[in-house]
Design a protein around this motif. Structure first.
Motif, PDB file in Angstrom:
ATOM      1  N   VAL A   1      -5.925   2.667   2.764  1.00 53.30           N
ATOM      2  CA  VAL A   1      -6.205   1.796   1.621  1.00 53.30           C
ATOM      3  C   VAL A   1      -5.383   2.191   0.399  1.00 53.30           C
ATOM      4  CG1 VAL A   1      -7.986   1.009   0.011  1.00 53.30           C
ATOM      5  CG2 VAL A   1      -8.519   1.251   2.455  1.00 53.30           C
ATOM      6  N   LEU A   2      -5.403   3.467   0.032  1.00 51.37           N
ATOM      7  CA  LEU A   2      -4.703   3.887  -1.182  1.00 51.37           C
ATOM      8  C   LEU A   2      -3.185   3.719  -1.098  1.00 51.37           C
ATOM      9  CD1 LEU A   2      -6.947   6.894  -2.171  1.00 51.37           C
ATOM     10  CD2 LEU A   2      -6.526   4.842  -3.540  1.00 51.37           C
ATOM     11  N   PRO A   3      -2.543   4.015   0.040  1.00 51.51           N
ATOM     12  CA  PRO A   3      -1.105   3.725   0.103  1.00 51.51           C
ATOM     13  C   PRO A   3      -0.781   2.252  -0.125  1.00 51.51           C
ATOM     14  CG  PRO A   3      -1.685   5.254   1.846  1.00 51.51           C
ATOM     15  CD  PRO A   3      -2.978   4.800   1.213  1.00 51.51           C
ATOM     16  N   VAL A   4      -1.607   1.365   0.421  1.00 53.24           N
ATOM     17  CA  VAL A   4      -1.368  -0.068   0.241  1.00 53.24           C
ATOM     18  C   VAL A   4      -1.638  -0.484  -1.202  1.00 53.24           C
ATOM     19  CG1 VAL A   4      -2.155  -2.381   0.876  1.00 53.24           C
ATOM     20  CG2 VAL A   4      -1.798  -0.650   2.651  1.00 53.24           C
ATOM     21  N   LEU A   5      -2.773  -0.040  -1.754  1.00 46.44           N
ATOM     22  CA  LEU A   5      -3.132  -0.435  -3.116  1.00 46.44           C
ATOM     23  C   LEU A   5      -2.103   0.048  -4.132  1.00 46.44           C
ATOM     24  CD1 LEU A   5      -7.012   0.142  -3.338  1.00 46.44           C
ATOM     25  CD2 LEU A   5      -5.781  -2.029  -3.173  1.00 46.44           C
ATOM     26  N   PHE A   6      -1.663   1.300  -3.996  1.00 40.18           N
ATOM     27  CA  PHE A   6      -0.738   1.814  -5.003  1.00 40.18           C
ATOM     28  C   PHE A   6       0.639   1.179  -4.871  1.00 40.18           C
ATOM     29  CE2 PHE A   6       1.648   4.725  -7.630  1.00 40.18           C
ATOM     30  CZ  PHE A   6       0.750   4.989  -8.646  1.00 40.18           C
ATOM     31  N   THR A   7       1.052   0.871  -3.653  1.00 38.55           N
ATOM     32  CA  THR A   7       2.326   0.171  -3.468  1.00 38.55           C
ATOM     33  C   THR A   7       2.278  -1.211  -4.106  1.00 38.55           C
ATOM     34  OG1 THR A   7       2.750   1.363  -1.400  1.00 38.55           O
ATOM     35  CG2 THR A   7       3.982  -0.679  -1.765  1.00 38.55           C
ATOM     36  N   LEU A   8       1.173  -1.921  -3.907  1.00 38.55           N
ATOM     37  CA  LEU A   8       1.012  -3.235  -4.532  1.00 38.55           C
ATOM     38  C   LEU A   8       1.004  -3.117  -6.056  1.00 38.55           C
ATOM     39  CD1 LEU A   8      -1.667  -4.843  -2.177  1.00 38.55           C
ATOM     40  CD2 LEU A   8       0.781  -5.353  -2.273  1.00 38.55           C
ATOM     41  N   TYR A   9       0.363  -2.061  -6.557  1.00 39.90           N
ATOM     42  CA  TYR A   9       0.346  -1.845  -8.003  1.00 39.90           C
ATOM     43  C   TYR A   9       1.769  -1.636  -8.520  1.00 39.90           C
ATOM     44  CZ  TYR A   9      -0.629   0.233 -12.546  1.00 39.90           C
ATOM     45  OH  TYR A   9      -0.650   0.493 -13.896  1.00 39.90           O
TER      46      TYR A   9
END
Length: 216
Positions: A121-129
């Motif tokens: 989850v965090l790798p995806v969320l931070f990349t999107l951010y």
């Protein structure tokens, strides 16, 4: 720009909450397991915070908190170079987990949810951010070299930790099983992956940059 900044802070807040909660729960799980086996609470904290995944996501949580408190991207924790570095680190965490580590441990209950949060989850969320809110065109081709400092220092730390405790945290760095030449070779390949992803991020940063900043 105002609308961009208004969306920036809630997005960062969501990431900060997920990151802090995931790190805290993983620490609670690991400390509980270590103390149940007769170790101390300090032993548990040293163990959990010796993992690159936890170190990276703790830094990510701090950075996301800073971005929540300020929508400006001119401080050390909120500037594009720092956010680019965190993006590279957490994406590598997700990729290595997916390719090399997923399924090696049998998890259940809350540990499964925490594992998904930290590695997926965090790798995806931070990349999107990074894609949506971080100003583009401010990275240089030298940045990926600077970004190697943290993972390179971690390689040294993990080998020292393993030598002192006889506990190697990742199978690709298990010196007693692989020997130093192969373990160091694996570390070198992973550092190359960090550098390659860093170059890819700078390339994407240049592509997405406003024309007026594309030559920065």
């Amino acid at each position: 720009m105002a609308l961009h900044e208004q969306a920036n802070r809630p997005g960062a807040a969501l990431i900060a909450v997920v990151a802090w909660l995931s790190v805290a729960l993983r620490a609670w799980i690991v400390v509980g397991a270590v103390t149940a086996e007769g170790g101390s609470v300090l032993d548990g904290f040293v163990t959990v915070f010796s993992y690159f995944t936890i170190q990276t996501n703790t830094i990510l949580a701090v950075v996301a908190t800073a971005c929540t408190l300020s929508s400006r991207h001119d401080g050390f924790l909120t500037r594009p170079r720092t956010l680019g570095a965190i993006t590279v680190y957490v994406v590598i965490v997700g990729v290595i987990y997916a390719v090399l580590l997923a399924g090696l441990r049998q998890l259940s209950g809350l540990a499964v949810i925490v594992d998904i949060g930290l590695h997926r989850v965090l790798p995806v969320l931070f990349t999107l951010y990074w894609l949506a809110f971080v100003p583009k065109g401010r990275l240089s081709w030298r940045d990926p070299l600077w970004w190697l400092v943290f993972p390179a220092l971690y390689v040294v730390y993990s080998l020292i930790y393993g030598a002192l405790t006889d506990r190697y945290l990742y199978p690709f760095s298990n010196v007693p099983l692989l020997g130093y030449p192969r373990a160091l070779g694996n570390a070198g390949l992973i550092l190359l992956a960090f550098y390659g992803l860093g170059l890819a991020l700078v390339t994407l940063d240049r592509i997405l940059a406003p024309k007026a900043r594309s030559n920065v």
